[in-house]
Each structure stands twice: as structure tokens, then as C-alpha cells.
Design a protein around this motif. Structure first.
Motif, PDB file in Angstrom:
ATOM      1  N   GLY A  86      11.071   0.927   3.124  1.00  0.00           N
ATOM      2  CA  GLY A  86      10.170   1.105   1.997  1.00  0.00           C
ATOM      3  C   GLY A  86       8.989   0.157   2.001  1.00  0.00           C
ATOM      4  O   GLY A  86       7.880   0.533   1.609  1.00  0.00           O
ATOM      5  N   THR A  87       9.200  -1.071   2.447  1.00  0.00           N
ATOM      6  CA  THR A  87       8.110  -2.054   2.467  1.00  0.00           C
ATOM      7  C   THR A  87       6.985  -1.615   3.380  1.00  0.00           C
ATOM      8  O   THR A  87       5.802  -1.677   3.028  1.00  0.00           O
ATOM      9  N   MET A  88       7.348  -1.147   4.569  1.00  0.00           N
ATOM     10  CA  MET A  88       6.334  -0.683   5.515  1.00  0.00           C
ATOM     11  C   MET A  88       5.596   0.537   4.974  1.00  0.00           C
ATOM     12  O   MET A  88       4.368   0.664   5.142  1.00  0.00           O
ATOM     13  N   LEU A  89       6.324   1.423   4.300  1.00  0.00           N
ATOM     14  CA  LEU A  89       5.673   2.604   3.727  1.00  0.00           C
ATOM     15  C   LEU A  89       4.693   2.203   2.633  1.00  0.00           C
ATOM     16  O   LEU A  89       3.595   2.765   2.541  1.00  0.00           O
ATOM     17  N   LEU A  90       5.065   1.230   1.821  1.00  0.00           N
ATOM     18  CA  LEU A  90       4.165   0.763   0.767  1.00  0.00           C
ATOM     19  C   LEU A  90       2.875   0.183   1.346  1.00  0.00           C
ATOM     20  O   LEU A  90       1.769   0.485   0.889  1.00  0.00           O
ATOM     21  N   VAL A  91       3.022  -0.656   2.368  1.00  0.00           N
ATOM     22  CA  VAL A  91       1.858  -1.288   2.992  1.00  0.00           C
ATOM     23  C   VAL A  91       0.955  -0.232   3.634  1.00  0.00           C
ATOM     24  O   VAL A  91      -0.275  -0.238   3.455  1.00  0.00           O
ATOM     25  N   SER A  92       1.554   0.687   4.385  1.00  0.00           N
ATOM     26  CA  SER A  92       0.755   1.712   5.070  1.00  0.00           C
ATOM     27  C   SER A  92       0.101   2.654   4.065  1.00  0.00           C
ATOM     28  O   SER A  92      -1.027   3.118   4.282  1.00  0.00           O
ATOM     29  N   THR A  93       0.780   2.928   2.949  1.00  0.00           N
ATOM     30  CA  THR A  93       0.192   3.785   1.918  1.00  0.00           C
ATOM     31  C   THR A  93      -1.037   3.132   1.308  1.00  0.00           C
ATOM     32  O   THR A  93      -2.073   3.783   1.094  1.00  0.00           O
ATOM     33  N   ALA A  94      -0.935   1.840   1.005  1.00  0.00           N
ATOM     34  CA  ALA A  94      -2.074   1.114   0.430  1.00  0.00           C
ATOM     35  C   ALA A  94      -3.253   1.096   1.398  1.00  0.00           C
ATOM     36  O   ALA A  94      -4.411   1.295   0.992  1.00  0.00           O
ATOM     37  N   LEU A  95      -2.970   0.875   2.691  1.00  0.00           N
ATOM     38  CA  LEU A  95      -4.046   0.835   3.688  1.00  0.00           C
ATOM     39  C   LEU A  95      -4.655   2.220   3.897  1.00  0.00           C
ATOM     40  O   LEU A  95      -5.870   2.357   4.079  1.00  0.00           O
ATOM     41  N   THR A  96      -3.816   3.249   3.879  1.00  0.00           N
ATOM     42  CA  THR A  96      -4.320   4.619   3.994  1.00  0.00           C
ATOM     43  C   THR A  96      -5.273   4.938   2.855  1.00  0.00           C
ATOM     44  O   THR A  96      -6.361   5.499   3.058  1.00  0.00           O
TER      45      THR A  96
END
Length: 403
Positions: A86-96
Motif C-alpha cells: 500500500g505504501t508504494m501505491l500511495l507514493v506512485s499515485t501521488a506522483l502520477t
């Protein structure tokens, strides 16, 4: 048309996760409250991008900026597609979300390339793509997830964004920024200063914020209504409701053509009145599907009219600062949308569908009031300029024309 599709795909990436939160949470073993942060991360990242990246279009070569942002979005979508937790998904979502504001670089790019006599139609076409991406993202997301799981949505969007980067690089002309000797930090300060020096930006930012707030109230609370009696729809059926909203979004080019014919203020005024009137149909839709369909279509149509006409007014102000004006306007615009979504949940919890409709109608009434006040203020200022010119022995026509 290419720019329209490009903006739609960029914006859609921020909404794909909304109907998939349950699936994502189960696979990544993340609780409901934590997985809901994916939506928050998308909103926060997009807001930062509007403030920090969109103004760059006035400083650097615009085709290169747009292509770079689209390519970066494709990369971050790939990270989301392969996220192990989940942490990686949150970070990648914010950057996207941060880089997906490339869509908001493309819109003023289109306005700059367009002939002034056709600017309304061109902006309307591009904004139609943006609104369709926003509305249809949930429908496409549900369909793709059924084919290959939630990660498929991110894989497909990553490929499409990479393709868009290639196509934009191939077909867009080179277009340099007009920021002169401004530094990056000077550019950001200049963006904020636009609110001080451009009264029309203040009025139109308020109009846009209230309009999107009303729009967001409807689309946030719609799910609450449709899952309950007398509807009792499934999540996939609710996702298809986005197709109804798309009908209203397709009218953006009509509003643009009217603006090109010199009726931009009429389009804004009619849009605000229609937005207010639409909530009576939405209220009747609590137990009647036909009225709900009419209400949704009219809300989307009216919102598009307000947005498109406002952008036409603002893009005519200062061509050399078009990206900064767009950044300032859209930041206020999306803040209004976020506030509308939050208020919709409270209205539903305390007043049900009636409370939602009262909230939506109140926000819509605010757009009518702001538009009337803007017209009074602008006409009064134009009258003062005209009288001053006459007293000084000058032709008052230039002042009226500038207004």
C-alpha cells in the motif's frame, strides 16, 4: 482532437482507483481507511502539480514540458501497476497525479495555437475530452478490472500515456514560453500575484470553485442514493451512470461556439441559472429515474458552460501569462471540487438526499450571485473609465473595448 484525447487520458488516471478500492485493499492487505488514502493522494498530488508545474508553461518550451509530463506519468503508472504494498501505491499515485497536470499544460497550449475567432470551440473540444476522461474513468476501470484485475487498469493507462507522449512530440509544434527573465520562484510568485492584479480572475475563480463544488456534490452523493431503495443498483451499474454524465460533457463545444460569436457572458449566465434549476430535477430523482437522468445531464451541461466560458474570458486576458492564469484558476477550481465532495458526505449523513440537494442548490445559487456581481462591478468600472476618457478629451472606445 489529439489534445482532447490526451487531456482525457491524463485526468482519468486520477479516478481509476475509486471503484477498485475494495479489490486493492484485499490484495495488498490494507484496511478500508488506509486504502481510501489513495484517493486523497491523487487529489493532493494533482493540487501540487497545478501550483508547481503548470506555470512552467510560461517559462519553458511547451511541447517539451507536455511530453515530459506525459512520459513521467506513464512511468509512475507502471510503478502503480507493480506496487507490492500500500505504501508504494500511495507514493506512485501521488506522483502520477503530480505529473498528470500535463493535461493542464495542453489546454492553454490549444488556446494559444487557436485563432482568436475559434478559441472557444477549440478550448471546448479539448475540455470535452478532459470531462469525458473524468466521468468515464470509473466505467472503464470497472470493465478492465473484470478482465484482468485492478493492476490491468494501470498497465493499460501506462501504455496509452506513453503513446500520447509520442504522439504529442510528433504532432505538436514547438512553442516557447514567454516568461522572459523570470526565475522559477519568480514564476510562482507571479502566479499568486495574478489574483491581485486581475479582478476577472478572482471572479471567475470563485465561479469555477462553486460550480465544481456543486458538480462534485452530485457525483459524490449519487452512489449513496443508487445503492439504496428504490434503486438498489450494483456497483457496476452505478459505474455506467458515468455514461449519462458524458452526454452533458459533450455540449462543451456548443458553449465554445457561442463564446466565439461574442456571447460568452450569456453562456456564463445561462450556465449558472441552469445549474441552479437542475437541482429541482435532481431532488425529484430521489424516487424517479427519469428526473434523476435529466438532472444529471443538466448539471453536467451547466457546469461545462460555466467552465468553458470562464476559460475563454481568462485566456483572453494576458496571452504571455496564460499558463499562470490557468494554474491560479484551476487551483481554486479543484479546491472547490474537493470541498464539495467533503460537504456532500456531511449533507448525506445529516439530511439524506434532501440535504444533498439543498447543499447543491445553495452552491449553485452562489454561482448566480457571483456572476451578477461580476457584471455589475465590471460594467461600473467600464463606465468610470469611459467618463474619465470623455472628460480628458479622449475617445472612450478603447476602454470599452478593453473591458
Amino acid at each position: 482532437m489529439l489534445m482532447s484525447v490526451a487531456t482525457g487520458l491524463a485526468v482519468a488516471g486520477n479516478y481509476f482507483a475509486q471503484p477498485l478500492l475494495d479489490l486493492i485493499g484485499r490484495e495488498l492487505r490494507v484496511g478500508p481507511s488506509a486504502v481510501a488514502l489513495v484517493v486523497t493522494a491523487a487529489q493532493g498530488g494533482y493540487a501540487l502539480g497545478l501550483i508547481l508545474l503548470v506555470p512552467l508553461g510560461d517559462l519553458v518550451e511547451r511541447r517539451r514540458l507536455a511530453v515530459a509530463l506525459y512520459a513521467a506519468t506513464a512511468v509512475f503508472l507502471l510503478v502503480s501497476a507493480t506496487a507490492p504494498n500500500g505504501t508504494m501505491l500511495l507514493v506512485s499515485t501521488a506522483l502520477t497525479a503530480l505529473t498528470s497536470v500535463g493535461a493542464q499544460v495542453v489546454v492553454p497550449f490549444a488556446a494559444t495555437l487557436a485563432d482568436p475567432a475559434e478559441r472557444g470551440r477549440v478550448v471546448g473540444t479539448v475540455m470535452t475530452g478532459l470531462m469525458l476522461g473524468l466521468l468515464l474513468a470509473r466505467t472503464a476501470s470497472g470493465a478492465l478490472s473484470e478482465l484482468g484485475g485492478w493492476r490491468t487498469v494501470y498497465w493499460v493507462n501506462a501504455v496509452l500515456m506513453a503513446l500520447m507522449a509520442l504522439l504529442l512530440h510528433t504532432f505538436l509544434p514547438r512553442l516557447g514560453g514567454d516568461g522572459g527573465r523570470l526565475t522559477y520562484w519568480g514564476l510562482l510568485r507571479s502566479t499568486v500575484a495574478m489574483f491581485r492584479y486581475e479582478p476577472l480572475l478572482r471572479w471567475r475563480a470563485g465561479l469555477g470553485a462553486l460550480s465544481l463544488a456543486s458538480f462534485s456534490v452530485l457525483w459524490t452523493a449519487l452512489t449513496f442514493l443508487l445503492v439504496r431503495s428504490p434503486y438498489g443498483w450494483s456497483e457496476s451499474a452505478i459505474g455506467l451512470f458515468g455514461l449519462v454524465g458524458a452526454v452533458g460533457a459533450l455540449t462543451a463545444t456548443v458553449a465554445g461556439r457561442l463564446a466565439d460569436r461574442g456571447h460568452v457572458q450569456v453562456v456564463t449566465g445561462a450556465g449558472t441559472v441552469l445549474l441552479l434549476a437542475s437541482w429541482s430535477a435532481v431532488a425529484a430523482g430521489a424516487s424517479a429515474l427519469v428526473w434523476l437522468l435529466v438532472g444529471v445531464i443538466v448539471v453536467d451541461l451547466a457546469h461545462q458552460a460555466v467552465l468553458n466560458s470562464s476559460q475563454n474570458v481568462l485566456y483572453a486576458l494576458r496571452p504571455e501569462a496564460r499558463n499562470r492564469i490557468n494554474s491560479a484558476f484551476l487551483t481554486a477550481f479543484f479546491v472547490g471540487g474537493a470541498a464539495g465532495s467533503a460537504l456532500a458526505s456531511l449533507a448525506w449523513a445529516h439530511g439524506g438526499w434532501t440535504g444533498v440537494c439543498v447543499l447543491g442548490a445553495t452552491l449553485s445559487a452562489g454561482t448566480v450571485v457571483l456572476w451578477v456581481l461580476e457584471r455589475i462591478t465590471v460594467n461600473r468600472a467600464a463606465g468610470k473609465l469611459s467618463k474619465t476618457s470623455v472628460h480628458q478629451g479622449h475617445d472612450p472606445a478603447p476602454a470599452a473595448s478593453a473591458d
